[in-house]
Every structure is written in structure tokens, then in C-alpha cells.
Design a protein around this motif. Structure first.
Motif, PDB file in Angstrom:
ATOM      1  N   ARG A  85     -28.442 -17.570  18.221  1.00  0.00           N
ATOM      2  CA  ARG A  85     -28.394 -16.190  18.683  1.00  0.00           C
ATOM      3  C   ARG A  85     -29.683 -15.894  19.430  1.00  0.00           C
ATOM      4  O   ARG A  85     -30.750 -16.390  19.064  1.00  0.00           O
ATOM      5  CB  ARG A  85     -28.268 -15.212  17.504  1.00  0.00           C
ATOM      6  N   ILE A  86     -29.601 -15.072  20.459  1.00  0.00           N
ATOM      7  CA  ILE A  86     -30.837 -14.696  21.146  1.00  0.00           C
ATOM      8  C   ILE A  86     -31.622 -13.720  20.264  1.00  0.00           C
ATOM      9  O   ILE A  86     -31.070 -13.088  19.359  1.00  0.00           O
ATOM     10  CB  ILE A  86     -30.561 -14.024  22.506  1.00  0.00           C
ATOM     11  N   VAL A  87     -32.912 -13.619  20.540  1.00  0.00           N
ATOM     12  CA  VAL A  87     -33.729 -12.543  19.981  1.00  0.00           C
ATOM     13  C   VAL A  87     -33.881 -11.516  21.093  1.00  0.00           C
ATOM     14  O   VAL A  87     -34.491 -11.786  22.124  1.00  0.00           O
ATOM     15  CB  VAL A  87     -35.103 -13.050  19.520  1.00  0.00           C
ATOM     16  N   GLY A  88     -33.258 -10.369  20.905  1.00  0.00           N
ATOM     17  CA  GLY A  88     -33.210  -9.364  21.951  1.00  0.00           C
ATOM     18  C   GLY A  88     -34.187  -8.228  21.726  1.00  0.00           C
ATOM     19  O   GLY A  88     -35.006  -8.245  20.792  1.00  0.00           O
ATOM     20  N   ASP A  89     -34.058  -7.220  22.548  1.00  0.00           N
ATOM     21  CA  ASP A  89     -34.918  -6.048  22.420  1.00  0.00           C
ATOM     22  C   ASP A  89     -34.627  -5.267  21.146  1.00  0.00           C
ATOM     23  O   ASP A  89     -35.420  -4.428  20.727  1.00  0.00           O
ATOM     24  CB  ASP A  89     -34.765  -5.150  23.646  1.00  0.00           C
ATOM     25  N   TYR A  90     -33.472  -5.523  20.536  1.00  0.00           N
ATOM     26  CA  TYR A  90     -33.193  -5.034  19.183  1.00  0.00           C
ATOM     27  C   TYR A  90     -32.407  -6.107  18.457  1.00  0.00           C
ATOM     28  O   TYR A  90     -31.581  -6.808  19.061  1.00  0.00           O
ATOM     29  CB  TYR A  90     -32.401  -3.722  19.199  1.00  0.00           C
ATOM     30  N   VAL A  91     -32.662  -6.254  17.174  1.00  0.00           N
ATOM     31  CA  VAL A  91     -31.919  -7.196  16.332  1.00  0.00           C
ATOM     32  C   VAL A  91     -31.068  -6.390  15.354  1.00  0.00           C
ATOM     33  O   VAL A  91     -31.599  -5.697  14.475  1.00  0.00           O
ATOM     34  CB  VAL A  91     -32.880  -8.130  15.560  1.00  0.00           C
ATOM     35  N   LEU A  92     -29.757  -6.439  15.526  1.00  0.00           N
ATOM     36  CA  LEU A  92     -28.845  -5.748  14.614  1.00  0.00           C
ATOM     37  C   LEU A  92     -28.909  -6.426  13.250  1.00  0.00           C
ATOM     38  O   LEU A  92     -28.856  -7.660  13.156  1.00  0.00           O
ATOM     39  CB  LEU A  92     -27.417  -5.787  15.159  1.00  0.00           C
ATOM     40  N   THR A  93     -28.999  -5.637  12.175  1.00  0.00           N
ATOM     41  CA  THR A  93     -29.237  -6.209  10.853  1.00  0.00           C
ATOM     42  C   THR A  93     -28.115  -5.908   9.864  1.00  0.00           C
ATOM     43  O   THR A  93     -27.260  -5.034  10.099  1.00  0.00           O
ATOM     44  CB  THR A  93     -30.545  -5.653  10.264  1.00  0.00           C
ATOM     45  N   ARG A  94     -28.180  -6.612   8.757  1.00  0.00           N
ATOM     46  CA  ARG A  94     -27.254  -6.374   7.647  1.00  0.00           C
ATOM     47  C   ARG A  94     -27.331  -4.917   7.200  1.00  0.00           C
ATOM     48  O   ARG A  94     -26.299  -4.288   6.937  1.00  0.00           O
ATOM     49  CB  ARG A  94     -27.609  -7.290   6.483  1.00  0.00           C
ATOM     50  N   ASP A  95     -28.536  -4.367   7.119  1.00  0.00           N
ATOM     51  CA  ASP A  95     -28.693  -2.980   6.681  1.00  0.00           C
ATOM     52  C   ASP A  95     -28.055  -2.011   7.667  1.00  0.00           C
ATOM     53  O   ASP A  95     -27.502  -0.984   7.270  1.00  0.00           O
ATOM     54  CB  ASP A  95     -30.173  -2.638   6.498  1.00  0.00           C
ATOM     55  N   ASP A  96     -28.131  -2.326   8.961  1.00  0.00           N
ATOM     56  CA  ASP A  96     -27.474  -1.488   9.965  1.00  0.00           C
ATOM     57  C   ASP A  96     -25.975  -1.430   9.704  1.00  0.00           C
ATOM     58  O   ASP A  96     -25.339  -0.373   9.824  1.00  0.00           O
ATOM     59  CB  ASP A  96     -27.719  -2.031  11.374  1.00  0.00           C
ATOM     60  N   VAL A  97     -25.400  -2.582   9.369  1.00  0.00           N
ATOM     61  CA  VAL A  97     -23.970  -2.652   9.081  1.00  0.00           C
ATOM     62  C   VAL A  97     -23.641  -1.848   7.831  1.00  0.00           C
ATOM     63  O   VAL A  97     -22.734  -1.004   7.826  1.00  0.00           O
ATOM     64  CB  VAL A  97     -23.527  -4.116   8.920  1.00  0.00           C
ATOM     65  N   GLU A  98     -24.383  -2.081   6.769  1.00  0.00           N
ATOM     66  CA  GLU A  98     -24.097  -1.434   5.496  1.00  0.00           C
ATOM     67  C   GLU A  98     -24.261   0.082   5.581  1.00  0.00           C
ATOM     68  O   GLU A  98     -23.481   0.843   4.984  1.00  0.00           O
ATOM     69  CB  GLU A  98     -25.003  -1.986   4.402  1.00  0.00           C
ATOM     70  N   GLU A  99     -25.249   0.538   6.324  1.00  0.00           N
ATOM     71  CA  GLU A  99     -25.539   1.967   6.427  1.00  0.00           C
ATOM     72  C   GLU A  99     -24.735   2.663   7.525  1.00  0.00           C
ATOM     73  O   GLU A  99     -24.914   3.860   7.757  1.00  0.00           O
ATOM     74  CB  GLU A  99     -27.034   2.178   6.668  1.00  0.00           C
ATOM     75  N   CYS A 100     -23.868   1.921   8.204  1.00  0.00           N
ATOM     76  CA  CYS A 100     -23.114   2.493   9.328  1.00  0.00           C
ATOM     77  C   CYS A 100     -24.057   3.174  10.318  1.00  0.00           C
ATOM     78  O   CYS A 100     -23.836   4.313  10.759  1.00  0.00           O
ATOM     79  CB  CYS A 100     -22.066   3.490   8.839  1.00  0.00           C
ATOM     80  N   ARG A 101     -25.105   2.454  10.690  1.00  0.00           N
ATOM     81  CA  ARG A 101     -26.154   3.043  11.513  1.00  0.00           C
ATOM     82  C   ARG A 101     -25.647   3.349  12.912  1.00  0.00           C
ATOM     83  O   ARG A 101     -24.870   2.593  13.489  1.00  0.00           O
ATOM     84  CB  ARG A 101     -27.342   2.086  11.565  1.00  0.00           C
ATOM     85  N   GLN A 102     -26.098   4.483  13.433  1.00  0.00           N
ATOM     86  CA  GLN A 102     -25.755   4.898  14.786  1.00  0.00           C
ATOM     87  C   GLN A 102     -26.978   4.760  15.681  1.00  0.00           C
ATOM     88  O   GLN A 102     -28.114   4.909  15.238  1.00  0.00           O
ATOM     89  CB  GLN A 102     -25.251   6.345  14.795  1.00  0.00           C
ATOM     90  N   PHE A 103     -26.736   4.465  16.961  1.00  0.00           N
ATOM     91  CA  PHE A 103     -27.816   4.245  17.917  1.00  0.00           C
ATOM     92  C   PHE A 103     -27.561   5.065  19.169  1.00  0.00           C
ATOM     93  O   PHE A 103     -26.415   5.214  19.608  1.00  0.00           O
ATOM     94  CB  PHE A 103     -27.914   2.758  18.283  1.00  0.00           C
ATOM     95  N   SER A 104     -28.637   5.562  19.748  1.00  0.00           N
ATOM     96  CA  SER A 104     -28.493   6.367  20.961  1.00  0.00           C
ATOM     97  C   SER A 104     -27.991   5.542  22.134  1.00  0.00           C
ATOM     98  O   SER A 104     -27.419   6.089  23.085  1.00  0.00           O
ATOM     99  CB  SER A 104     -29.830   7.018  21.322  1.00  0.00           C
ATOM    100  N   ASP A 105     -28.191   4.217  22.081  1.00  0.00           N
ATOM    101  CA  ASP A 105     -27.745   3.350  23.179  1.00  0.00           C
ATOM    102  C   ASP A 105     -26.486   2.570  22.800  1.00  0.00           C
ATOM    103  O   ASP A 105     -26.266   1.456  23.273  1.00  0.00           O
ATOM    104  CB  ASP A 105     -28.858   2.398  23.621  1.00  0.00           C
ATOM    105  N   THR A 106     -25.643   3.149  21.959  1.00  0.00           N
ATOM    106  CA  THR A 106     -24.425   2.462  21.527  1.00  0.00           C
ATOM    107  C   THR A 106     -23.534   2.092  22.719  1.00  0.00           C
ATOM    108  O   THR A 106     -23.405   2.852  23.677  1.00  0.00           O
ATOM    109  CB  THR A 106     -23.622   3.334  20.543  1.00  0.00           C
ATOM    110  N   ILE A 107     -22.927   0.902  22.624  1.00  0.00           N
ATOM    111  CA  ILE A 107     -21.968   0.462  23.640  1.00  0.00           C
ATOM    112  C   ILE A 107     -20.615   0.126  23.017  1.00  0.00           C
ATOM    113  O   ILE A 107     -19.715  -0.361  23.682  1.00  0.00           O
ATOM    114  CB  ILE A 107     -22.501  -0.736  24.467  1.00  0.00           C
TER     115      ILE A 107
END
Length: 486
Positions: free
Chosen positions: A343-365
Motif C-alpha cells: 500500500r502507498i503511504v499517502g497524505d493521509y493513512v486511513l486507520t482501523r479506528d477511522d473505520v470503527e468510529e465511522c469517521r467523517q472527513f471534509s475531503d470525502t470521496i
């Protein structure tokens, strides 16, 4: 077309993410080239993956749709032409961990060729990308080898949709990957026809305790097991199943007789053909550990071993499982389904916690509700024949959905390169490897690339203001914000 042509967007890889990226880039006005090393398009949908499982999880466990765009567009076109079945939304699946939307994989592939031609995207098949051209940290094109020899093709934006990040590696992107010893096992799938579904369903109704139920109700626990048993004990329509995993007593009997291999559980997905015909698609029946997708010797070893295990699995179903006496294999995939890779290392790394917390992002696609969690297949020495999950398993809370941010498509430090599909920037548990996820990121990458060309900016500059990108995606049916009611 001459190799001297400069393209707005070059998409490398014609799998599910690549075809979505190429259609989207061309649809948004970019002069687009799609380069694929095989003579076929579709990846997981045609050459390697489980098409019966292809359009799973388009609705979250709350019953709300969270995936749209090209995924839904292709589904609706195939449904209208008679090459798909309606979304599987039976009442007992209202809180399902999986929902299924069956499409005929062969007709899906033909539709993709048609859509690429309609959008005037150019194709270059039977062509391997062996390098990139760069000016300092900026990618300016790719190097290919094919029947014409070795050539360079220039492009303003390059999108890596190779699945394993081969182009990103050529561009010297920072990459993350697990070791050979810890990597998830890969599989080689095969498809079967001639199953007596009435006989098999009779066995299922009489032995509901012999199957796995996680695909039916989320969460699967003791409190709802009675409802789940009722589903299996009363089922008369094979398409309600989606996938059938288990056969525990039969498998244990085969183990004692030396007729089962020690690598996985027994089961299969379902895939439709014309006229409502259903076939069995075997995906999880043959697995091999310790093979890196970046090593051709490993891939060869895996391909050989998987074919041996497939035959063991097939003999088990023919000789032990009701309904398979007159069944026969119609297709063995030509490529491995590579479950894990770089996997690449990008400007953001989506994490397990993001998934579990149903995290929202201002730059969602886009969105997803698929769980996080890496796993490996345990040894049969412990009789743990199904996937053994690690401690990093996590379900989105309350059965909701999480956002996929644009920044996971943008590799650190390298310019004019976007990534879509399995190799986007995530930690290991949040790995976005499932078909619908790859198509969501592919559509976003293609649209973003076209927009970058139109605005004469780099993908990284586009991060600063993604409003126009989000509007374009939403106009194309992508679901970015609140999931819609079913």
C-alpha cells in the motif's frame, strides 16, 4: 495512436479500480489511456475474483445505501438488460453484515468495454508497465513493454490501479507491506454448474447448524441465533443465501478420510448467468501462505499449489456434499486473487479506528461500511478451519458507514500520481481491497485527475479545495455524505 501522443490521464491497470478511473477521467473531458497487461479487463470481476460476491455491501447494516456512482450505474444497466438480479434485501437481511447484488461477470466485462468506448477512452492491452518517467519528484509518463518493444508514453496525470502498487514502486513512493511470513493467503477461484439446488437446499434446511451465519445478520450473536436458524431451516430460494459457508460435519468426515486440505473452510459464493441461472463460485477453498505478490517465484508457487488444493476441494464437494453429484467445473480463473499486497503511504493513512468510529472527513470521496481487520488462516492442527481474526477486527459502530478521504489517493512527496484500488493509503486493518471499495476510489481518482488537468494543478494542490471534485462525484451518483434510505 502513436506513442508520441501526450495524454491528459494514463490509467495503469484495467481491473475494477482501473476501468472506473478510466471511464470517469474520459467522462470528465480528459484524453485518457488505459493500459492493461492482460488482454482482458475487469480484474476481480473477470480474471481473478469472486463475482458472486462482487457487489456485496452496497448497503450498511442500518439498511442505508452508502455506495453509488459507477457501481450502481453498471448494476442498473445490467439489471435492465437481464444480466443481474435485484438487490438482495429480504426482511431477514435488514441488519445484514452483507447484502448481495448479483451481476453476471461476463456481461459486466462486456459492458465495461462498451462504456470505455462510449466515453472515448483509449485502450492499450497486452502491455506491461515496467517503469515511469520523472522530472525530480514529478511523474511525467510511463515506460511500457509489449509486442512493439519498449516505449515511453507521456501523461499529465498517471493513476496507479495495478492493485499491488507496481507503478507507485517504480515512482519511488513510500510503501507499506507486511512480511512474507505474515501476509494473507491468496486464492485461485473456480466456477461450477450443474448443481442440484433443490437437493442442496434440502440438506441446508435439515442441518442449519452446519453453516456460518455472519453474512446474514449483524452482529451475529447468541441472541439472534434462533432467527438465523429459522432462515436456514425454511429457505427454498438459493439466491437468498448469497454465500454458503460451513458443511462442518461433512468437512470433518473428509478430514478423517484424508479428503480435505488443511488450509481453509468449505463453501462458495453464488453467481448468476442468463435467465436467472445460478452457478457456484469457489473462492475460499484454496489458500497458500507466505507468497508475496511482488515476487514472481512466489506467485508461481502459489498458482501451482492452489490448483492442487482446488482439486482436493472439488473432489470433496463431488463426493460428500448433496447436490453436487452431477456438477462440473466451467471455469478456473487465470489469475490469483491477491488478498494482500503493498500500500502507498499517502497524505493521509486511513486507520482501523477511522473505520470503527465511522469517521467523517471534509475531503470525502466516498463511503464504505465494510469491517476492518487483517487475518490469517489457522492451521488445521487446531481444527480452526475458517479465517482466524486478529485483535484488529473492527466493525463500524452502530452499523454505520465511514468516509474515504481524497488524501488516501495521493502519495507522499511524488507529484502528478494518483492511486486507486487496493494499494491506496491505509493501515493494514483498514485495507480497502473489496470490489465496491476499489470502484469508489477508482471513480474518484479518475474524476480528480481530469479536474487537475482542467485546472492545471497537481493532485496535491487539489487537496486544498475538493469542493468541485465532490460536486462532480455527487452529480455522477457517488454517495459522499449521509447514506440514503433504502
Amino acid at each position: 495512436m502513436s506513442y508520441n501522443t501526450v495524454y491528459d490521464v494514463i490509467v495503469c491497470g484495467g481491473g475494477t479500480s482501473g476501468v472506473s478511473a478510466a471511464i470517469s477521467a474520459a467522462r470528465n473531458g480528459a484524453k485518457t489511456l488505459l493500459v492493461e497487461r492482460l488482454g482482458a479487463l475487469g480484474g476481480q470481476m473477470s480474471t481473478s475474483g469472486p463475482p458472486g460476491f462482487a457487489y456485496a455491501r452496497l448497503f450498511n447494516p442500518q439498511g442505508k445505501r452508502d455506495v453509488g456512482g459507477i457501481v450502481e450505474e453498471t448494476f442498473q444497466r445490467l439489471l435492465k438488460s437481464g444480466h443481474a438480479l435485484p438487490h438482495l434485501r429480504y426482511p431477514f437481511r435488514e441488519k445484514a453484515g452483507y447484502t448481495f447484488s448479483y451481476v453476471d461477470p461476463d456481461w459486466w466485462t462486456m459492458l465495461i468495454f462498451e462504456m470505455l468506448e462510449d466515453e472515448k477512452a483509449e485502450l492499450l492491452l497486452d502491455t506491461l508497465v515496467v517503469g515511469v518517467t520523472k522530472e525530480k519528484d514529478t511523474v511525467t509518463g510511463i515506460v511500457v513493454e509489449n509486442a512493439n518493444g519498449r516505449n515511453e508514453i507521456k501523461g499529465k496525470i498517471v493513476i496507479d490501479c495495478t492493485g499491488e502498487g507496481y507503478v507507485s514502486a517504480h515512482a519511488d513512493c513510500e510503501m507499506a507491506c507486511v512480511s512474507r511470513e505474515d501476509i494473507q493467503p491468496h486464492t485461485l477461484s473456480f466456477t461450477v454448474d450443474g448443481v442440484d439446488w433443490d437437493e442442496l437446499l434440502q440438506y441446508i434446511r435439515n442441518h442449519p447448524d452446519q453453516f456460518s451465519y455472519k453474512q446474514l445478520i449483524y452482529p451475529c450473536n447468541d441472541s439472534n441465533m434462533e432467527d438465523i436458524y429459522k432462515v436456514y431451516s425454511t429457505c427454498h430460494d438459493i439466491t437468498e443465501m448469497g454465500e454458503i459457508m460451513g458443511f462442518y460435519e461433512l468437512r470433518d468426515m473428509a478430514l478423517k478420510n484424508g479428503d480435505w486440505h488443511p488450509y481453509s473452510g468449505a463453501g462458495f459464493f453464488l453467481t448468476p448467468k442468463e435467465g436467472g441461472h445460478i452457478q457456484a463460485h469457489f473462492q475460499h477453498s484454496s489458500q497458500v501462505d507466505h507468497c508475496l505478490p511482488t515476487d514472481a517465484w512466489d506467485l508461481t508457487k502459489c498458482m501451482v499449489e492452489c490448483r492442487k488444493q482446488n482439486m482436493i476441494a472439488w473432489r470433496f464437494f463431488k463426493n460428500y456434499v448433496p447436490g453436487f453429484k452431477n456438477a462440473y467445473i466451467t471455469k478456473v480463473s487465470t489469475e490469483l486473487r491477491l488478498r494482500e499486497g503493498p500500500r502507498i503511504v499517502g497524505d493521509y493513512v486511513l486507520t482501523r479506528d477511522d473505520v470503527e468510529e465511522c469517521r467523517q472527513f471534509s475531503d470525502t470521496i466516498g463511503k464504505s461500511s465494510f469491517k476492518a481487520g487483517s487475518y490469517h488462516v489457522a492451521s488445521m492442527d487446531t481444527l480452526a478451519v475458517c479465517a482466524k481474526y486478529r485483535d484488529d477486527l473492527a466493525y463500524p459502530k452502530d452499523g454505520g458507514s465511514y468516509d474515504i478521504p481524497y488524501r488516501v489517493l495521493v502519495p507522499k512527496k511524488v507529484e502528478n500520481l494518483l492511486v486507486a484500488g487496493k494499494c491506496v493509503s491505509t493501515d493494514r486493518p483498514a485495507y480497502l481491497r473489496y470490489l465496491h471499495q476499489t470502484m469508489v476510489t477508482g471513480q474518484a481518482a479518475g474524476t480528480a485527475a481530469a479536474l487537475c488537468v482542467r485546472k492545471s494543478v497537481t493532485p496535491r494542490v487539489l487537496e486544498k479545495d475538493v469542493n468541485e471534485l465532490q460536486k462532480l462525484l455527487a452529480d455522477q451518483g457517488a454517495i459522499l455524505y449521509e447514506p440514503t434510505e433504502s
